[in-house]
Design a protein around this motif. Structure first.
Motif, PDB file in Angstrom:
ATOM      1  N   MET A  31       0.825  -1.205   0.000  1.00 46.74           N
ATOM      2  CA  MET A  31       0.000   0.000   0.000  1.00 46.74           C
ATOM      3  C   MET A  31       0.860   1.256   0.000  1.00 46.74           C
ATOM      4  O   MET A  31       0.562   2.232  -0.701  1.00 46.74           O
ATOM      5  N   ASN A  34       2.048   1.824  -3.506  1.00 48.08           N
ATOM      6  CA  ASN A  34       1.093   2.023  -4.601  1.00 48.08           C
ATOM      7  C   ASN A  34       0.021   3.073  -4.327  1.00 48.08           C
ATOM      8  O   ASN A  34      -0.634   3.514  -5.269  1.00 48.08           O
ATOM      9  N   CYS A  35      -0.186   3.447  -3.074  1.00 47.26           N
ATOM     10  CA  CYS A  35      -1.194   4.465  -2.752  1.00 47.26           C
ATOM     11  C   CYS A  35      -0.501   5.818  -2.657  1.00 47.26           C
ATOM     12  O   CYS A  35       0.354   6.020  -1.791  1.00 47.26           O
ATOM     13  N   GLU A  37      -1.656   9.000  -2.055  1.00 50.21           N
ATOM     14  CA  GLU A  37      -2.406  10.141  -1.497  1.00 50.21           C
ATOM     15  C   GLU A  37      -1.619  10.918  -0.443  1.00 50.21           C
ATOM     16  O   GLU A  37      -2.150  11.835   0.171  1.00 50.21           O
ATOM     17  N   ILE A  41      -0.090   5.122   6.169  1.00 51.81           N
ATOM     18  CA  ILE A  41      -0.818   3.868   6.026  1.00 51.81           C
ATOM     19  C   ILE A  41      -0.933   3.175   7.385  1.00 51.81           C
ATOM     20  O   ILE A  41       0.049   3.048   8.116  1.00 51.81           O
ATOM     21  N   ARG A  69     -11.727   4.979   0.557  1.00 53.87           N
ATOM     22  CA  ARG A  69     -11.004   4.613  -0.655  1.00 53.87           C
ATOM     23  C   ARG A  69     -10.990   3.097  -0.818  1.00 53.87           C
ATOM     24  O   ARG A  69     -11.291   2.355   0.124  1.00 53.87           O
ATOM     25  N   PHE A  71      -8.644  -0.308  -2.345  1.00 48.01           N
ATOM     26  CA  PHE A  71      -7.343  -0.798  -2.815  1.00 48.01           C
ATOM     27  C   PHE A  71      -7.509  -2.244  -3.257  1.00 48.01           C
ATOM     28  O   PHE A  71      -8.009  -3.080  -2.495  1.00 48.01           O
ATOM     29  N   ARG A  85     -10.597   1.189   2.482  1.00 49.39           N
ATOM     30  CA  ARG A  85      -9.707   2.041   3.281  1.00 49.39           C
ATOM     31  C   ARG A  85     -10.527   3.194   3.878  1.00 49.39           C
ATOM     32  O   ARG A  85     -11.133   3.977   3.158  1.00 49.39           O
ATOM     33  N   ASP A  90      -6.484   0.921   6.867  1.00 44.56           N
ATOM     34  CA  ASP A  90      -6.438   0.613   5.436  1.00 44.56           C
ATOM     35  C   ASP A  90      -6.683  -0.863   5.175  1.00 44.56           C
ATOM     36  O   ASP A  90      -6.626  -1.294   4.015  1.00 44.56           O
ATOM     37  N   CYS A 155     -10.175   7.551  -6.391  1.00 44.29           N
ATOM     38  CA  CYS A 155     -10.086   7.066  -5.013  1.00 44.29           C
ATOM     39  C   CYS A 155      -9.866   5.557  -4.947  1.00 44.29           C
ATOM     40  O   CYS A 155     -10.042   4.954  -3.885  1.00 44.29           O
ATOM     41  N   THR A 156      -9.521   4.957  -6.059  1.00 41.70           N
ATOM     42  CA  THR A 156      -9.181   3.530  -6.087  1.00 41.70           C
ATOM     43  C   THR A 156      -7.737   3.367  -6.538  1.00 41.70           C
ATOM     44  O   THR A 156      -7.307   3.996  -7.500  1.00 41.70           O
ATOM     45  N   SER A 157      -6.993   2.528  -5.819  1.00 41.80           N
ATOM     46  CA  SER A 157      -5.601   2.244  -6.176  1.00 41.80           C
ATOM     47  C   SER A 157      -5.437   0.754  -6.406  1.00 41.80           C
ATOM     48  O   SER A 157      -6.212  -0.060  -5.898  1.00 41.80           O
TER      49      SER A 157
END
Length: 455
Positions: A31, A34-35, A37, A41, A69, A71, A85, A90, A155-157
């Protein structure tokens, strides 16, 4: 449009026995990689059974916002690869995790593996589950997905992995395609909610569901019967206007008849308003304009409007109250014939509608297979107001904002406890005599409010 306030924001309490600290440590690393924002986390292993957040997690919480969000990972060792999340963690494993797993499998088959047979089988199974959901569960699912798909999926990863999304440059395309894939599902749920839950099935809509794409068209006999019967009745009512002479009546009787005629006309207007208000949804059912759609419009909008006008006059010139009541009842019944006919001829409305929607979802997915990057951009990727081709064969020119795939605003982070059916509103973590607790405050901040979800 939905205005809902259900989500799950507490750490998960159920996980596979194969879960380990290493799995969730790996998930946290994935996370963080790849996230994007710029949020700290927080990954909580459900099997740790901790009573408190760590000092590091407590310090991180104020730096996290209240957006919900999503993931999607390729990590399956935790028996979960679709993560909700929230403000507090998360690594939520939602109560509806089985449905979310369908979505992950659906996306992976359609986008990553391009196994279209598997994708269609998955969308069939997932859509069947969603169509049978209770309303409160569906609202929870829809608002969570709506938040995750906000602003074209921003809002999607996804985990960058050869089994899912291969590189960061593909992230934007993956998000848009997830929105399109979910649009296929949600468009079908809209129709089901309108027809079955809203009890808006009539013989014309049901015959369309029964016969579209099918060789057997025998059920069109019901359409012809209903149309002829209702048209004849309206014609004879109209003819009565020219064959009836107005006579003077007692003023008291006249005022009573005027009142009944007015109230009956108002009821007739209320009865036809839903078809006017929901005209867009009805056209979506028929895939645009066509013979059945026009018959439906004439029988359920034009004819009732004619009856409202003519009926007021006929009721007002009756000789007594009983005749006026009988006339009012007869006039209101005419518009109900097509609504009553499916039950009279033994058609199972729910089975027919659900089977139709699953067939349509497969057809839409077949269209999706041929979408180019330009097609995707025309549907949801452009900020310029312009007409996009209806790639799902609906027969209408639609703007890029009209397909219901442009989400915005924020999601409220409330949750419902499944066992106690109690509403919790966790917006802050407080320290009590028993350690850290999520405070069920009634205060709702602007940042956490869901303004609207339209799909």
């Amino acid at each position: 449009m939905m205005r809902a306030s259900t989500s799950t924001t507490t750490p998960a309490t159920v996980a596979s026995s194969d879960s380990s600290d290493d799995d969730y440590a790996k998930l946290k690393d994935i996370m963080e990689a790849n996230c994007k924002e710029n949020l700290p986390i927080i990954v909580v292993d459900p099997e740790e059974e901790r009573e408190e957040y760590s000092s590091e997690e407590i310090a991180a919480l104020p730096n996290r916002d209240f957006k919900t969000r999503l993931f999607i990972s390729a990590l399956h060792s935790t028996d979960n690869s679709f993560w909700v999340r929230t403000h507090h963690t998360d690594s939520t494993i939602h109560a509806l995790s089985e449905i979310f797993s369908y979505i992950e499998d659906y996306f992976e088959a359609a986008y990553a593996r391009k196994s279209h047979i598997t994708a269609k089988a998955t969308v069939t199974a997932g859509l069947t589950e969603l169509l049978q959901m209770e309303k409160d569960e569906y609202c929870a699912f829809a608002t969570i997905m709506g938040s995750g798909l906000a602003k074209n999926g921003a809002c999607t990863s996804f985990e960058i992995d050869n089994a899912l999304v291969k590189s960061t440059k593909d992230m934007d395309d993956a998000r848009k395609r997830l929105v399109i894939l979910m649009d296929i599902i949600f468009n079908k749920i809209i129709v089901r909610r309108f027809l079955i839950d809203g009890d808006k099935v009539n013989i014309f809509r049901l015959v369309h569901c029964l016969t579209k794409g099918q060789k057997n068209k025998n059920s069109f006999v019901y359409v012809i019967f209903s149309l002829l019967l209702q048209a004849c009745m309206v014609y004879f009512v109209a003819a009565e206007v020219f064959s009836t002479d107005s006579v003077e009546r007692d003023p008291t009787l006249a005022y009573g008849l005027y009142s009944l005629a007015t109230l009956g006309s108002m009821f007739g207007i209320f009865a036809l308003l839903p078809d006017v208000i929901n005209a867009k949804t009805i056209r979506r059912i028929y895939g645009g304009y066509g013979p059945l759609q026009m018959i439906d419009f004439i029988v359920n909008v034009i004819m009732p409007l004619v009856l409202v006008v003519i009926g007021w006059y006929l009721v007002s010139i009756q000789d007594n109250y009983i005749d006026a009541v009988i006339m009012t009842t007869a006039l209101l019944f005419i518009s109900e014939i097509d609504d009553q006919l499916p039950a009279l001829v033994g058609l199972n409305k729910e089975v027919i509608v659900v089977n139709y929607l699953i067939r349509e979802a497969k057809i839409d997915y077949n269209a999706y297979q041929g979408f180019s990057v330009e097609d995707i951009d025309n549907m949801i990727g452009s900020d310029v107001k312009k007409s996009a081709r209806n790639l799902f064969g609906g027969g209408e020119q639609q703007s890029t904002k009209s397909r219901g795939v442009d989400f915005n605003d924020f999601f409220i982070t409330n949750s419902i406890d499944d066992h106690e059916n109690t509403m919790y509103k966790p917006f802050s973590v407080i320290r009590s005599d028993y350690g850290h607790e999520i405070d069920p405050s009634d205060f709702i901040s602007h940042e956490s409010l869901l303004q609207s979800v339209e799909w």
